[in-house]
Design a protein around this motif. Structure first.
Motif, PDB file in Angstrom:
ATOM      1  N   ASP A  36      45.751  42.143  37.610  1.00  0.00           N
ATOM      2  CA  ASP A  36      47.160  42.342  37.980  1.00  0.00           C
ATOM      3  C   ASP A  36      47.735  41.087  38.623  1.00  0.00           C
ATOM      4  O   ASP A  36      48.886  40.721  38.367  1.00  0.00           O
ATOM      5  CB  ASP A  36      47.297  43.524  38.946  1.00  0.00           C
ATOM      6  CG  ASP A  36      46.995  44.862  38.292  1.00  0.00           C
ATOM      7  OD1 ASP A  36      47.184  44.965  37.061  1.00  0.00           O
ATOM      8  OD2 ASP A  36      46.569  45.781  39.014  1.00  0.00           O
ATOM      9  N   LEU A  37      46.941  40.438  39.471  1.00  0.00           N
ATOM     10  CA  LEU A  37      47.398  39.201  40.113  1.00  0.00           C
ATOM     11  C   LEU A  37      47.682  38.110  39.080  1.00  0.00           C
ATOM     12  O   LEU A  37      48.712  37.429  39.142  1.00  0.00           O
ATOM     13  CB  LEU A  37      46.363  38.701  41.118  1.00  0.00           C
ATOM     14  CG  LEU A  37      46.250  39.470  42.422  1.00  0.00           C
ATOM     15  CD1 LEU A  37      45.036  38.995  43.211  1.00  0.00           C
ATOM     16  CD2 LEU A  37      47.502  39.270  43.238  1.00  0.00           C
ATOM     17  N   GLU A  38      46.780  37.939  38.124  1.00  0.00           N
ATOM     18  CA  GLU A  38      46.964  36.901  37.103  1.00  0.00           C
ATOM     19  C   GLU A  38      48.153  37.213  36.203  1.00  0.00           C
ATOM     20  O   GLU A  38      48.948  36.330  35.877  1.00  0.00           O
ATOM     21  CB  GLU A  38      45.683  36.753  36.291  1.00  0.00           C
ATOM     22  CG  GLU A  38      44.540  36.142  37.096  1.00  0.00           C
ATOM     23  CD  GLU A  38      43.216  36.166  36.362  1.00  0.00           C
ATOM     24  OE1 GLU A  38      43.179  36.640  35.205  1.00  0.00           O
ATOM     25  OE2 GLU A  38      42.221  35.718  36.954  1.00  0.00           O
ATOM     26  N   ALA A  39      48.306  38.469  35.813  1.00  0.00           N
ATOM     27  CA  ALA A  39      49.425  38.864  34.955  1.00  0.00           C
ATOM     28  C   ALA A  39      50.759  38.712  35.693  1.00  0.00           C
ATOM     29  O   ALA A  39      51.749  38.226  35.135  1.00  0.00           O
ATOM     30  CB  ALA A  39      49.244  40.298  34.475  1.00  0.00           C
ATOM     31  N   SER A  40      50.767  39.098  36.955  1.00  0.00           N
ATOM     32  CA  SER A  40      51.985  38.982  37.750  1.00  0.00           C
ATOM     33  C   SER A  40      52.357  37.516  37.985  1.00  0.00           C
ATOM     34  O   SER A  40      53.537  37.152  37.964  1.00  0.00           O
ATOM     35  CB  SER A  40      51.810  39.699  39.086  1.00  0.00           C
ATOM     36  OG  SER A  40      52.977  39.599  39.851  1.00  0.00           O
ATOM     37  N   TYR A  41      51.353  36.679  38.188  1.00  0.00           N
ATOM     38  CA  TYR A  41      51.581  35.252  38.384  1.00  0.00           C
ATOM     39  C   TYR A  41      52.247  34.650  37.145  1.00  0.00           C
ATOM     40  O   TYR A  41      53.228  33.897  37.248  1.00  0.00           O
ATOM     41  CB  TYR A  41      50.249  34.557  38.690  1.00  0.00           C
ATOM     42  CG  TYR A  41      50.380  33.097  39.027  1.00  0.00           C
ATOM     43  CD1 TYR A  41      50.821  32.702  40.273  1.00  0.00           C
ATOM     44  CD2 TYR A  41      50.049  32.123  38.085  1.00  0.00           C
ATOM     45  CE1 TYR A  41      50.945  31.356  40.600  1.00  0.00           C
ATOM     46  CE2 TYR A  41      50.170  30.779  38.390  1.00  0.00           C
ATOM     47  CZ  TYR A  41      50.609  30.399  39.652  1.00  0.00           C
ATOM     48  OH  TYR A  41      50.733  29.077  39.951  1.00  0.00           O
ATOM     49  N   ALA A  42      51.759  34.995  35.971  1.00  0.00           N
ATOM     50  CA  ALA A  42      52.334  34.484  34.722  1.00  0.00           C
ATOM     51  C   ALA A  42      53.747  35.046  34.497  1.00  0.00           C
ATOM     52  O   ALA A  42      54.663  34.317  34.095  1.00  0.00           O
ATOM     53  CB  ALA A  42      51.438  34.833  33.546  1.00  0.00           C
ATOM     54  N   ALA A  43      53.927  36.332  34.778  1.00  0.00           N
ATOM     55  CA  ALA A  43      55.234  36.962  34.583  1.00  0.00           C
ATOM     56  C   ALA A  43      56.265  36.373  35.548  1.00  0.00           C
ATOM     57  O   ALA A  43      57.421  36.119  35.172  1.00  0.00           O
ATOM     58  CB  ALA A  43      55.132  38.472  34.782  1.00  0.00           C
ATOM     59  N   ARG A  44      55.858  36.131  36.781  1.00  0.00           N
ATOM     60  CA  ARG A  44      56.784  35.532  37.760  1.00  0.00           C
ATOM     61  C   ARG A  44      57.153  34.110  37.370  1.00  0.00           C
ATOM     62  O   ARG A  44      58.288  33.687  37.545  1.00  0.00           O
ATOM     63  CB  ARG A  44      56.181  35.543  39.162  1.00  0.00           C
ATOM     64  CG  ARG A  44      56.356  36.860  39.839  1.00  0.00           C
ATOM     65  CD  ARG A  44      55.818  36.834  41.270  1.00  0.00           C
ATOM     66  NE  ARG A  44      56.487  37.883  41.990  1.00  0.00           N
ATOM     67  CZ  ARG A  44      57.211  37.699  43.065  1.00  0.00           C
ATOM     68  NH1 ARG A  44      57.330  36.508  43.579  1.00  0.00           N
ATOM     69  NH2 ARG A  44      57.817  38.701  43.645  1.00  0.00           N
TER      70      ARG A  44
END
Length: 97
Positions: free
Chosen positions: A58-66
Motif C-alpha cells: 500500500d505504501l509503494e502504490a500510494s507513493y507512485a499514485a501521489r
C-alpha cells in the motif's frame, strides 16, 4: 414690466458648462478580453490516501499514485499561470500599452 431675477442671465452659461462637461466624458467601452480557464486548471488536486492498516505494498502504490497526482497538479497549475499571463497580455494589447 416683468421682474428680472439676477441669476437669469447666468442660466445659459450654467447650461453650457454642463453640456461641455458631458461632451468631455468618454463613451462606455467594451469590456477587456477574458480567457476561460481550462477545466484542468480549476479542478482541485486529489491525492491518494493510505488505508488505516497499510502494508508495504500500500505504501509503494500510494507513493507512485501521489507522485502521478502531484505531476498532474503541477501541470494544471502551470496551465492556469500560462492562461493568466496570456489574458493579461491580451488586455494590455487591448488597452494599447
Amino acid at each position: 414690466m416683468t421682474p428680472l431675477f439676477r441669476w437669469t442671465p447666468l442660466a445659459p452659461l450654467a447650461f453650457a458648462s454642463m453640456i461641455a462637461g458631458c461632451a468631455n466624458s468618454l463613451p462606455p467601452s467594451a469590456p477587456p478580453p477574458r480567457l476561460i480557464l481550462p477545466k484542468a486548471a480549476v479542478t482541485p488536486c486529489l491525492l491518494d490516501r493510505l488505508p488505516e492498516t497499510a502494508t508495504q505494498h500500500d505504501l509503494e502504490a500510494s507513493y507512485a499514485a501521489r507522485g502521478a497526482a502531484l505531476a498532474l497538479c503541477d501541470a494544471a497549475r502551470a496551465l492556469a499561470v500560462e492562461t493568466l499571463q496570456a489574458e493579461r497580455a491580451l488586455q494590455d494589447r487591448w488597452r494599447g500599452q
